[in-house]
Design a protein around this motif. Structure first.
Motif, PDB file in Angstrom:
ATOM      1  N   GLY A 353       0.807  -1.212   0.000  1.00 34.66           N
ATOM      2  CA  GLY A 353       0.000   0.000   0.000  1.00 34.66           C
ATOM      3  C   GLY A 353       0.836   1.255   0.000  1.00 34.66           C
ATOM      4  N   PHE A 354       2.043   1.169   0.591  1.00 33.25           N
ATOM      5  CA  PHE A 354       3.114   2.153   0.420  1.00 33.25           C
ATOM      6  C   PHE A 354       2.697   3.589   0.763  1.00 33.25           C
ATOM      7  N   GLY A 355       2.001   3.766   1.865  1.00 32.03           N
ATOM      8  CA  GLY A 355       1.564   5.104   2.259  1.00 32.03           C
ATOM      9  C   GLY A 355       0.156   5.430   1.824  1.00 32.03           C
ATOM     10  N   GLY A 356      -0.380   4.658   0.878  1.00 27.01           N
ATOM     11  CA  GLY A 356      -1.747   4.877   0.437  1.00 27.01           C
ATOM     12  C   GLY A 356      -2.763   4.508   1.487  1.00 27.01           C
ATOM     13  N   ASN A 357      -2.484   3.480   2.290  1.00 26.71           N
ATOM     14  CA  ASN A 357      -3.413   3.041   3.332  1.00 26.71           C
ATOM     15  C   ASN A 357      -3.685   4.161   4.329  1.00 26.71           C
ATOM     16  N   GLN A 358      -2.601   4.801   4.790  1.00 26.95           N
ATOM     17  CA  GLN A 358      -2.744   5.882   5.755  1.00 26.95           C
ATOM     18  C   GLN A 358      -3.468   7.075   5.128  1.00 26.95           C
ATOM     19  N   ALA A 359      -3.062   7.428   3.901  1.00 32.28           N
ATOM     20  CA  ALA A 359      -3.617   8.608   3.233  1.00 32.28           C
ATOM     21  C   ALA A 359      -5.104   8.447   2.954  1.00 32.28           C
ATOM     22  N   ILE A 360      -5.506   7.286   2.474  1.00 32.74           N
ATOM     23  CA  ILE A 360      -6.893   7.104   2.055  1.00 32.74           C
ATOM     24  C   ILE A 360      -7.806   6.913   3.261  1.00 32.74           C
ATOM     25  N   PHE A 361      -7.317   6.363   4.345  1.00 27.90           N
ATOM     26  CA  PHE A 361      -8.103   6.332   5.589  1.00 27.90           C
ATOM     27  C   PHE A 361      -8.507   7.745   5.988  1.00 27.90           C
ATOM     28  N   ALA A 362      -7.551   8.667   5.911  1.00 27.39           N
ATOM     29  CA  ALA A 362      -7.838  10.056   6.277  1.00 27.39           C
ATOM     30  C   ALA A 362      -8.745  10.725   5.248  1.00 27.39           C
ATOM     31  N   LEU A 363      -8.422  10.576   3.972  1.00 22.05           N
ATOM     32  CA  LEU A 363      -9.181  11.247   2.920  1.00 22.05           C
ATOM     33  C   LEU A 363     -10.637  10.793   2.902  1.00 22.05           C
ATOM     34  N   GLU A 364     -10.865   9.495   2.976  1.00 21.01           N
ATOM     35  CA  GLU A 364     -12.231   8.990   2.954  1.00 21.01           C
ATOM     36  C   GLU A 364     -12.990   9.374   4.227  1.00 21.01           C
ATOM     37  N   GLY A 365     -12.276   9.495   5.346  1.00 23.36           N
ATOM     38  CA  GLY A 365     -12.908   9.997   6.559  1.00 23.36           C
ATOM     39  C   GLY A 365     -13.436  11.408   6.379  1.00 23.36           C
ATOM     40  N   GLN A 366     -12.666  12.233   5.661  1.00 22.50           N
ATOM     41  CA  GLN A 366     -13.113  13.601   5.386  1.00 22.50           C
ATOM     42  C   GLN A 366     -14.373  13.598   4.519  1.00 22.50           C
ATOM     43  N   MET A 367     -14.399  12.737   3.507  1.00 23.92           N
ATOM     44  CA  MET A 367     -15.565  12.687   2.627  1.00 23.92           C
ATOM     45  C   MET A 367     -16.829  12.327   3.415  1.00 23.92           C
ATOM     46  N   ASP A 368     -16.736  11.366   4.310  1.00 22.62           N
ATOM     47  CA  ASP A 368     -17.901  10.969   5.102  1.00 22.62           C
ATOM     48  C   ASP A 368     -18.355  12.086   6.040  1.00 22.62           C
ATOM     49  N   ARG A 369     -17.410  12.763   6.660  1.00 21.32           N
ATOM     50  CA  ARG A 369     -17.762  13.831   7.607  1.00 21.32           C
ATOM     51  C   ARG A 369     -18.406  15.019   6.888  1.00 21.32           C
ATOM     52  N   LEU A 370     -17.871  15.358   5.717  1.00 20.76           N
ATOM     53  CA  LEU A 370     -18.447  16.458   4.956  1.00 20.76           C
ATOM     54  C   LEU A 370     -19.857  16.121   4.471  1.00 20.76           C
ATOM     55  N   ALA A 371     -20.027  14.896   3.986  1.00 22.67           N
ATOM     56  CA  ALA A 371     -21.358  14.491   3.523  1.00 22.67           C
ATOM     57  C   ALA A 371     -22.372  14.581   4.655  1.00 22.67           C
ATOM     58  N   GLU A 372     -21.968  14.201   5.853  1.00 20.73           N
ATOM     59  CA  GLU A 372     -22.873  14.282   7.003  1.00 20.73           C
ATOM     60  C   GLU A 372     -23.247  15.737   7.302  1.00 20.73           C
ATOM     61  N   LYS A 373     -22.272  16.633   7.235  1.00 22.98           N
ATOM     62  CA  LYS A 373     -22.558  18.050   7.468  1.00 22.98           C
ATOM     63  C   LYS A 373     -23.539  18.597   6.440  1.00 22.98           C
ATOM     64  N   LEU A 374     -23.394  18.148   5.209  1.00 21.28           N
ATOM     65  CA  LEU A 374     -24.237  18.632   4.124  1.00 21.28           C
ATOM     66  C   LEU A 374     -25.608  17.965   4.084  1.00 21.28           C
ATOM     67  N   GLY A 375     -25.725  16.843   4.806  1.00 18.64           N
ATOM     68  CA  GLY A 375     -26.968  16.086   4.730  1.00 18.64           C
ATOM     69  C   GLY A 375     -27.126  15.359   3.417  1.00 18.64           C
ATOM     70  N   ILE A 376     -25.998  15.002   2.785  1.00 15.45           N
ATOM     71  CA  ILE A 376     -25.993  14.304   1.499  1.00 15.45           C
ATOM     72  C   ILE A 376     -25.536  12.866   1.719  1.00 15.45           C
ATOM     73  N   ASP A 377     -26.116  11.938   0.969  1.00 18.69           N
ATOM     74  CA  ASP A 377     -25.642  10.562   1.011  1.00 18.69           C
ATOM     75  C   ASP A 377     -24.145  10.545   0.698  1.00 18.69           C
TER      76      ASP A 377
END
Length: 761
Positions: A353-377
């Motif tokens: 995964g070579f650093g991708g595992n750490q990066a994408i855990f964080a990035l996808e966490g941001q996407m979920d949190r933003l969607a929740e704030k927006l009230g979007i699936d």
């Protein structure tokens, strides 16, 4: 067709190495022995940071049966190793920087005698302050581990005006994510057999992912020509990046040459924990914002990575993380700052995964949190902001275009598991009230190859051998990923050969061309590319020789099972064995080329990407805080499937490692000392944790005219599971996870006592 554990079909073949592996008949390199061999052991520092005042070896050398005791004074060449930056001492001269640092090595007649000899080496240390926190190591007041300080590498990227972007945002999420120090936990720990040959050469039987790179590094250490060293590197009992770097090879080689006898070294599990590489612990702080409609306007990231005491490929891992914290999304403006820091903790390095595992855990966490704030699936939110075909890559670089991101998005939206999620709210729960079920998903864009500015050779050779076998020689290593099976399948499909016609030669620097490293999801792709290049000249040469031997026009001949066949009837005209006897010299075709890269001046930027989406179903026990993975679905857009069994096995295997990364695995350290020393306290997933539902949907379509063929899948299965599990945990209990592995204490809830009995199934 979806792949799962019960899928069958014409392309599912028995792996050539499968029966011997599952029966235990296959010997790994560390199983090898020779008459008269010695046993080697390495003395390592008991301190994470100390000055070496003196080393006295006289007592150890005087022990009968001890044949050699070596220190830094006995290294004839460069007393350093490291793939990219040779800064790790073979033997420390005046300072140790972690508890795996080597100080001396011995060779003796028995293992017990070698272990005893280590106790008789007298080393006086002066302990120094321990630097065990990367953030603290950046302070001007911190102890400096090197003259230049504690910063190994910085990698930054920016585009657009981030401050203006945030000023225009309606919704902003700020979060810090932390990931663990994960162990590779391969079945075969580091080791090997080192044999000085009568002709003065040295043969090294040791697990590695790049035999030619090992040979080059050993030549520098031994002060010998590379041609005097042979590295045999397959078969391997697992690697996952952990054996990409030298480990025991310098010590075995030096001891064997000093004694003039074969020497065997094999790390215990504790020795492997102590000295081996781990996944980089990272702290990733993100600030991401959208407008009122959910369009991403600004993304700011800071990454702090714990490199441990020496470089290995920590800078390259950081570059990869910088690229992948941007990932498959369009941002109005981006600013990424990152730093890789030296500490006195254990060695961090290459890991699947070579650093991708750490990066994408964080990035996808941001996407979920933003969607929740927006009230979007959250899945719809990703589609709204996804890169489109024709867009540049994460670093603004030209990339090979596919519609992979949209394809895997649609596959997940239509998968069984996601439909079950939609229907879950309409079903009554039959479980006890402390058992909560949740669903989550993640999207992955993962670069393959080493990237711009890093030498990335490829190539291979086909030969009609004297015994009539078609010999396929590649400089790759088989370490469980199914490389031999994939190569066999490609030769059968592209050339029309039968498995019985073939002899596959890999992992021996004396017998194969340099095809580059078996890493970075590149081997299968590069074998496919090599065979495409080799097919015309090799097929032409075989048909031309058959034409001479048979007196038949070349246009009437085709390659086939067992030999050259009539183009119209398909009947066998001459076997490959008979054809070889008619040739005055071997028929050979060889190719050399480089892994494709973007025409951009950005070290590490990638050109070929694999895309994946991951959906999971989990169960959270709020009495214990434990998370159980019940089901998972992976859609993978990586082009044509070469070997269905290997494809599924790679996604399954990567998923198992990702499950440990998410839920249980952390090589805990305190003040530079490992608290986790063995597999009784370091918990990796077993078949019990991996026995839930599992489905893989390969998306094989590539754009018309694509010349790059199949992309690698060796890492993609290990990257997206952790963020999907984190999303599913939130779906189940409403709690956000920002640190891995998930702490059960975070998920505990006070029990609810009911007045009547509860029935459940």
């Amino acid at each position: 067709m979806p792949l799962n554990r019960t899928t069958s079909g014409d392309r599912w073949r028995v792996r050539p190495d499968g029966p011997d592996k599952v029966t235990g008949r296959l010997p790994y390199l560390t199983d090898l022995s020779l008459p008269g061999m010695l046993h080697g052991r390495v003395l390592r520092s008991p301190y994470p940071h100390a000055r070496i005042v003196s080393i006295r070896t006289e007592k150890a050398k005087a022990i009968p049966g001890v044949c050699a005791v070596l220190t830094s004074a006995d290294v004839p060449g460069l007393n350093r190793f490291g793939i990219a930056r040779p800064d790790q001492p073979v033997f420390c001269e005046d300072r140790v920087r972690f508890i795996g640092d080597a100080v001396a090595a011995v060779a003796a007649e028995t293992e017990a005698l070698a272990a005893y000899a280590l106790t008789q080496i007298e080393v006086d240390y002066e302990p120094l302050p321990v630097v065990d926190d990367p953030e603290s190591a950046l302070s001007p007041d911190s102890v400096k581990l090197f003259e230049h300080g504690n910063v190994l590498h910085r990698s930054d990227y920016g585009c657009g005006d981030v401050e203006a972007g945030f000023a225009a945002c309606r919704h902003i999420v700020e979060e810090t994510y932390s990931t663990p120090r994960q162990m590779h936990t391969y079945m075969e720990t580091e080791g090997g057999l080192f044999v000085p040959e009568p002709n003065g050469r040295l043969t090294v039987y040791a697990p590695t992912q790049h035999g030619f790179m090992d040979r080059m590094q050993l030549a520098r250490i031994l002060n010998r020509p590379e041609a005097d060293i042979r590295v045999v590197s397959s078969p391997i009992g697992g690697s996952f990046g952990g054996k990409d770097e030298l480990n025991v090879q310098p010590y075995g080689a030096l001891l064997a040459l000093a004694c003039g006898r074969p020497v065997k070294l094999h790390n215990s599990r504790w020795e492997s924990v102590r000295a081996g590489l781990k996944r980089h612990p990272m702290k990733i702080t993100m600030k991401t914002g959208t407008d009122e409609h959910g369009r991403l306007l600004a993304h700011q990231v800071r990454i702090v990575s714990d490199a441990g005491p020496y470089s290995t490929l920590s800078a390259e891992v950081l570059n990869f993380a910088v690229e992948h914290v941007i990932g498959p999304y369009r941002f109005g403006a981006v600013k990424v700052e990152s730093v890789s820091v030296f500490t006195n903790n254990g060695m961090s390095g290459e890991f699947r995964g070579f650093g991708g595992n750490q990066a994408i855990f964080a990035l996808e966490g941001q996407m979920d949190r933003l969607a929740e704030k927006l009230g979007i699936d959250p899945w719809t939110f990703r589609l709204m902001n996804m890169r489109q075909p024709g867009d540049p890559g994460p670093l603004g670089q030209p990339i090979a275009q596919t519609d992979g991101a949209r394809q895997v998005w649609e596959a997940l939206a239509d998968c069984r598991l996601w439909k079950e999620k939609a229907a879950a709210g309409n079903r009554s729960e039959t479980r006890p009230p402390w058992i909560k079920t949740g669903y989550g998903a993640a999207l992955v864009m993962h670069g393959a190859g080493l990237g711009v500015g890093i030498p990335d050779p490829a190539g291979g050779r086909l030969t009609l051998a004297g015994d009539g076998k078609i010999e396929a020689a590649f400089g790759y290593e088989e370490f469980g990923q199914g490389l031999i099976a994939s190569l066999e399948q490609m030769l059968i499909e592209q050339f029309g050969f039968d498995a019985q016609d073939l002899r596959i030669v890999i992992g021996d620097t004396d017998a194969v061309p340099d095809s580059g490293s078996s890493t970075a999801s590149r081997a299968t792709s590069m074998m496919w590319q090599a065979l495409k290049r080799l097919h015309p000249p090799f097929a032409t040469a075989l048909r031309k020789q058959a034409s001479r031997a048979l007196g038949v026009g070349m246009e009437k001949l085709v390659l086939g099972r067992g030999g050259i066949r009539d183009a119209e009837s398909g009947s066998l005209l001459i076997s490959y064995g008979e054809l070889a006897k008619t040739a005055s010299e071997p028929i050979v075709a060889e190719t050399k080329f480089a892994y494709p890269t973007s025409p951009v001046d950005r070290v590490g930027a990638h050109y070929l990407y694999t895309y994946a989406s991951v959906a999971v179903k989990v169960e959270v026990n709020t009495l214990t805080g434990r998370v159980k993975l019940l089901d998972q679905f992976h859609a993978v857009a990586a082009g044509p499937v070469v070997n269905p069994q290997g494809y599924l096995g790679q996604i399954e295997g990567g998923s198992g490692m990702a499950l440990g990364f998410a839920l249980t695995e952390d090589a805990v350290m305190d003040k530079g000392m490992y608290l986790t020393r063995n597999l009784d306290t370091y918990l990796i997933p077993t078949i019990a944790e991996l026995s839930g539902g599992f489905e893989v949907l390969p998306i094989e379509e590539l754009p018309e005219g694509d010349k790059h063929g199949p992309r690698g899948v060796g890492e993609i299965g290990s990257v997206g599971l952790a963020p999907a599990i984190a999303a599913a945990v939130h779906d189940a209990v409403g709690k956000r996870v920002n640190k891995l592995p998930i702490d059960p204490a975070l998920l505990l809830e006070k029990p609810v006592f009911l007045n009547k009995a509860v029935e459940w199934r």
